[in-house]
Design a protein around this motif. Structure first.
Motif, mmCIF file in Angstrom:
data_model
loop_
_atom_site.group_PDB
_atom_site.id
_atom_site.type_symbol
_atom_site.label_atom_id
_atom_site.label_comp_id
_atom_site.label_asym_id
_atom_site.label_seq_id
_atom_site.Cartn_x
_atom_site.Cartn_y
_atom_site.Cartn_z
ATOM 1 N N ALA A 171 110.376 88.580 -59.846
ATOM 2 C CA ALA A 171 111.659 88.509 -60.538
ATOM 3 C C ALA A 171 112.843 88.685 -59.597
ATOM 4 N N GLY A 172 112.600 89.277 -58.419
ATOM 5 C CA GLY A 172 113.673 89.508 -57.461
ATOM 6 C C GLY A 172 114.109 90.945 -57.343
ATOM 7 N N CYS A 173 113.288 91.880 -57.852
ATOM 8 C CA CYS A 173 113.675 93.299 -57.899
ATOM 9 C C CYS A 173 112.991 94.112 -56.805
ATOM 10 N N PRO A 174 113.689 95.111 -56.246
ATOM 11 C CA PRO A 174 113.033 96.101 -55.385
ATOM 12 C C PRO A 174 112.399 97.185 -56.247
ATOM 13 N N VAL A 175 111.435 97.914 -55.680
ATOM 14 C CA VAL A 175 110.718 98.908 -56.477
ATOM 15 C C VAL A 175 110.534 100.214 -55.719
ATOM 16 N N ILE A 176 110.427 101.288 -56.494
ATOM 17 C CA ILE A 176 110.033 102.606 -55.998
ATOM 18 C C ILE A 176 108.838 103.034 -56.831
ATOM 19 N N ILE A 177 107.723 103.319 -56.183
ATOM 20 C CA ILE A 177 106.469 103.614 -56.872
ATOM 21 C C ILE A 177 106.147 105.101 -56.736
ATOM 22 N N LYS A 178 105.813 105.724 -57.856
ATOM 23 C CA LYS A 178 105.313 107.094 -57.853
ATOM 24 C C LYS A 178 103.861 107.028 -58.313
ATOM 25 N N PRO A 179 102.890 106.986 -57.365
ATOM 26 C CA PRO A 179 101.479 106.939 -57.770
ATOM 27 C C PRO A 179 100.996 108.303 -58.236
ATOM 28 N N ALA A 180 99.900 108.311 -58.985
ATOM 29 C CA ALA A 180 99.320 109.563 -59.463
ATOM 30 C C ALA A 180 98.892 110.434 -58.289
ATOM 31 N N SER A 181 99.065 111.738 -58.432
ATOM 32 C CA SER A 181 98.730 112.658 -57.346
ATOM 33 C C SER A 181 97.240 112.667 -57.031
ATOM 34 N N GLU A 182 96.404 112.364 -58.041
ATOM 35 C CA GLU A 182 94.956 112.341 -57.796
ATOM 36 C C GLU A 182 94.555 111.172 -56.914
ATOM 37 N N THR A 183 95.320 110.066 -56.971
ATOM 38 C CA THR A 183 94.885 108.833 -56.291
ATOM 39 C C THR A 183 96.041 108.096 -55.611
ATOM 40 N N PRO A 184 96.716 108.706 -54.645
ATOM 41 C CA PRO A 184 97.824 108.008 -53.983
ATOM 42 C C PRO A 184 97.409 107.130 -52.811
ATOM 43 N N LEU A 185 96.176 107.306 -52.313
ATOM 44 C CA LEU A 185 95.789 106.694 -51.046
ATOM 45 C C LEU A 185 95.710 105.168 -51.111
ATOM 46 N N THR A 186 95.229 104.651 -52.227
ATOM 47 C CA THR A 186 95.087 103.198 -52.343
ATOM 48 C C THR A 186 96.443 102.517 -52.285
ATOM 49 N N MET A 187 97.430 103.054 -53.000
ATOM 50 C CA MET A 187 98.755 102.442 -53.003
ATOM 51 C C MET A 187 99.410 102.539 -51.634
ATOM 52 N N LEU A 188 99.230 103.667 -50.945
ATOM 53 C CA LEU A 188 99.772 103.798 -49.596
ATOM 54 C C LEU A 188 99.120 102.796 -48.648
ATOM 55 N N ALA A 189 97.814 102.586 -48.792
ATOM 56 C CA ALA A 189 97.099 101.655 -47.922
ATOM 57 C C ALA A 189 97.504 100.205 -48.171
ATOM 58 N N LEU A 190 98.094 99.928 -49.333
ATOM 59 C CA LEU A 190 98.544 98.570 -49.644
ATOM 60 C C LEU A 190 99.808 98.190 -48.887
ATOM 61 N N MET A 191 100.577 99.174 -48.440
ATOM 62 C CA MET A 191 101.883 98.879 -47.840
ATOM 63 C C MET A 191 101.803 98.074 -46.544
ATOM 64 N N PRO A 192 100.910 98.382 -45.599
ATOM 65 C CA PRO A 192 100.809 97.534 -44.410
ATOM 66 C C PRO A 192 100.444 96.085 -44.743
ATOM 67 N N LEU A 193 99.656 95.904 -45.785
ATOM 68 C CA LEU A 193 99.304 94.549 -46.217
ATOM 69 C C LEU A 193 100.543 93.809 -46.713
ATOM 70 N N LEU A 194 101.389 94.487 -47.488
ATOM 71 C CA LEU A 194 102.607 93.842 -47.971
ATOM 72 C C LEU A 194 103.551 93.525 -46.822
ATOM 73 N N GLU A 195 103.615 94.407 -45.836
ATOM 74 C CA GLU A 195 104.406 94.112 -44.641
ATOM 75 C C GLU A 195 103.910 92.826 -43.986
ATOM 76 N N GLU A 196 102.606 92.734 -43.829
ATOM 77 C CA GLU A 196 102.010 91.556 -43.202
ATOM 78 C C GLU A 196 102.275 90.293 -44.015
ATOM 79 N N ALA A 197 102.357 90.454 -45.331
ATOM 80 C CA ALA A 197 102.616 89.296 -46.194
ATOM 81 C C ALA A 197 104.068 88.832 -46.119
#
Length: 481
Positions: A171-197
């Motif tokens: 849609a053209g929007c920036p985002v701020i994500i607050k992942p669940a405290s039990e499982t933040p690692l997957t979302m953090l690991a996605l960030m280098p992939l998005l950079e590469e994309a």
């Protein structure tokens, strides 16, 4: 500690990794072993402000890109994630506990949102027409709403993030994500992939935190934020809606469920059992879409219960990293104890235990596949989400009665119906007060379909064409030329 999860444990703000303003960190546990996987940075108010500044700075350039340019970045993200499904699946299992097959299924599902919204990014169609009375030209277009705050749950650490990130970026929007405290690692690991994309710095920011309520409330009171998208419990959703009201934010809420699964007397029992296994045991029952109340016609109740119990009994419980395991641990001790309490309550009130029902000894938050029959209406599990591998079976004889019972809940996310009579099936589906219905199917989730519920199960839709519009504002121009 597993070295594979140690690389990305800081906050991700403005395209850079930072430890957080306070320096505080919190533990992320492996629910199968109760061992510490990682110590993750905990965001504070100062970090939220930094993320807001970064998102605001990135907004204009990204919104100004052509839909095709945004589409190509999302398509690249899908390609990259698809090439790394095994890596993400393993990380999902480590921090969430789900079995490997479930974890890979989630990773595949999560990646598909990037592909779907790469295609939708170029389809924010508008309208030009004549006003019948005035003769003016009516021009309607959809514009990016602004910064979106995304709050995601622990049960799908990859998919609940990509289901929000992809349409927001499309849609053209920036985002701020607050992942669940039990499982933040997957979302953090996605960030280098998005950079590469090719995602620009500041467009996607990740703020894990042990102070979620305070942090999110602060974000929702910043005038630069225009959308809040939340997946989680109805109780928390209500609180976020109160906060969102102060700034009149656009809310997208995917909340709790209490899904009925109805098996009519003419259903294909084998197909119904197969569908019920999927509806109940996908993600170990830790899903808002999980079948919670089983209503089986009394003519086929015994046959269904026997075959369903046999299928549940075949499932192997253990560490999800073991490829032979079907059922991993629940996410934490509280969830394990809640599930056990539901079972004990139902048995005390007269339910019969056909399978499972006993907490295993040893480490890990495990609970066995459990089948209860003759569950009374007074049982707590009939009125609340079980969120675990427990099937509560009741019987019915009358269609009107089962529709009434199925609708007798504040929730309205998803229902399931099994019958060989398609006319009756469709008629029942239309009478069920649910945003989604699986007719002879135990799975409704699909990136191409509008996911969401009625009543206390939420507002708005995710996926489909509607998912991108949740992050856009409709602008109408009245013109004469």
């Amino acid at each position: 500690m597993d070295q594979a999860v140690q690389q990305f444990t800081d906050l991700y703000i403005g395209g850079a990794w930072r430890p957080g303003a306070s320096g505080d960190r919190f533990e992320v546990l492996n629910p199968a072993t109760e061992d510490v996987l990682a110590h993750v940075a905990s965001a504070e108010i100062e970090d939220a402000d930094a993320a807001l500044d970064a998102a605001d700075k990135a907004f204009a350039e990204w919104a100004g890109r052509t839909p095709r340019q945004r589409s190509e970045v999302l398509r690249k993200a899908w390609e990259l994630m698809t090439a790394r499904l095994d890596e993400f699946a393993r990380l999902i299992t480590l921090e969430n506990g789900k079995a490997g097959t479930d974890a890979r299924g989630e990773a595949t599902y999560a990646a598909e949102f990037f592909r779907w919204f790469a295609e939708e990014a170029v389809r924010a169609d508008g309208l030009i027409t004549h006003a019948p009375a005035s003769g003016a030209r009516i021009i309607v277009q959809h514009k990016p709403a602004g910064i979106a705050v995304l709050v995601t749950p622990w049960n799908y650490p990859a998919a609940m993030g990509t289901r929000k990130i992809a349409p927001a970026l499309a849609a053209g929007c920036p985002v701020i994500i607050k992942p669940a405290s039990e499982t933040p690692l997957t979302m953090l690991a996605l960030m280098p992939l998005l950079e590469e994309a090719g995602v620009p710095k500041g467009l996607v920011n990740v703020l894990p935190s042990r102070h979620s309520g305070k942090l999110v409330d602060h974000l929702l009171h910043d005038p630069r934020v225009r959308v809040v998208s939340f997946t989680g419990s109805t109780g928390v959703g209500r609180k976020l809606l109160h906060s969102a009201a102060d700034q009149v934010l656009k809310p997208a809420m995917e909340l709790g469920g209490n899904a009925p699964l109805i098996v009519f007397d003419d259903a294909d029992i084998d197909a119904a059992v197969e569908g019920a296994m999927l509806a109940k045991m996908r993600n170990l029952g830790e899903a808002c879409t999980a079948a919670n109340r089983f209503y089986v016609h009394e003519k086929v109740a015994d046959a269904f219960a026997e075959k369903f119990t046999a299928a549940m009994a075949k499932l192997k419980v253990g560490d999800g990293l073991d490829p032979d395991v079907d059922v991993g641990p629940l996410v934490n001790r509280d969830t394990q104890e809640k599930v056990a309490a539901f079972v004990a309550d139902a048995i005390e009130k007269g339910a019969k235990l056909k399978l499972g029902g006993e907490l295993p000894a040893g480490r890990g938050f495990f609970y066995p596949p459990t089948v209860l029959t003759d569950v009374p209406e007074t049982a707590d599990c009939v009125h609340d989400e079980i969120f675990g591998p427990v099937a509560a079976i009741q019987t019915f004889t009358d269609t009107d009665d089962v529709v009434r019972r199925a609708n007798d809940t504040e929730y309205g996310l998803v229902a399931y119906v099994f019958t060989e009579n398609m006319k009756r099936g469709l008629q029942v589906c239309e009478r069920l007060d649910y945003g989604m219905v699986g007719l002879n199917r135990g799975l409704v989730s699909d990136p191409a379909a509008p996911f969401g519920g009625t009543k206390q199960s939420g507002l708005g839709r995710e996926g489909g064409h509607e998912g991108m519009l949740e992050f856009m504002e409709t602008q109408y121009i009245s013109a004469t030329w």
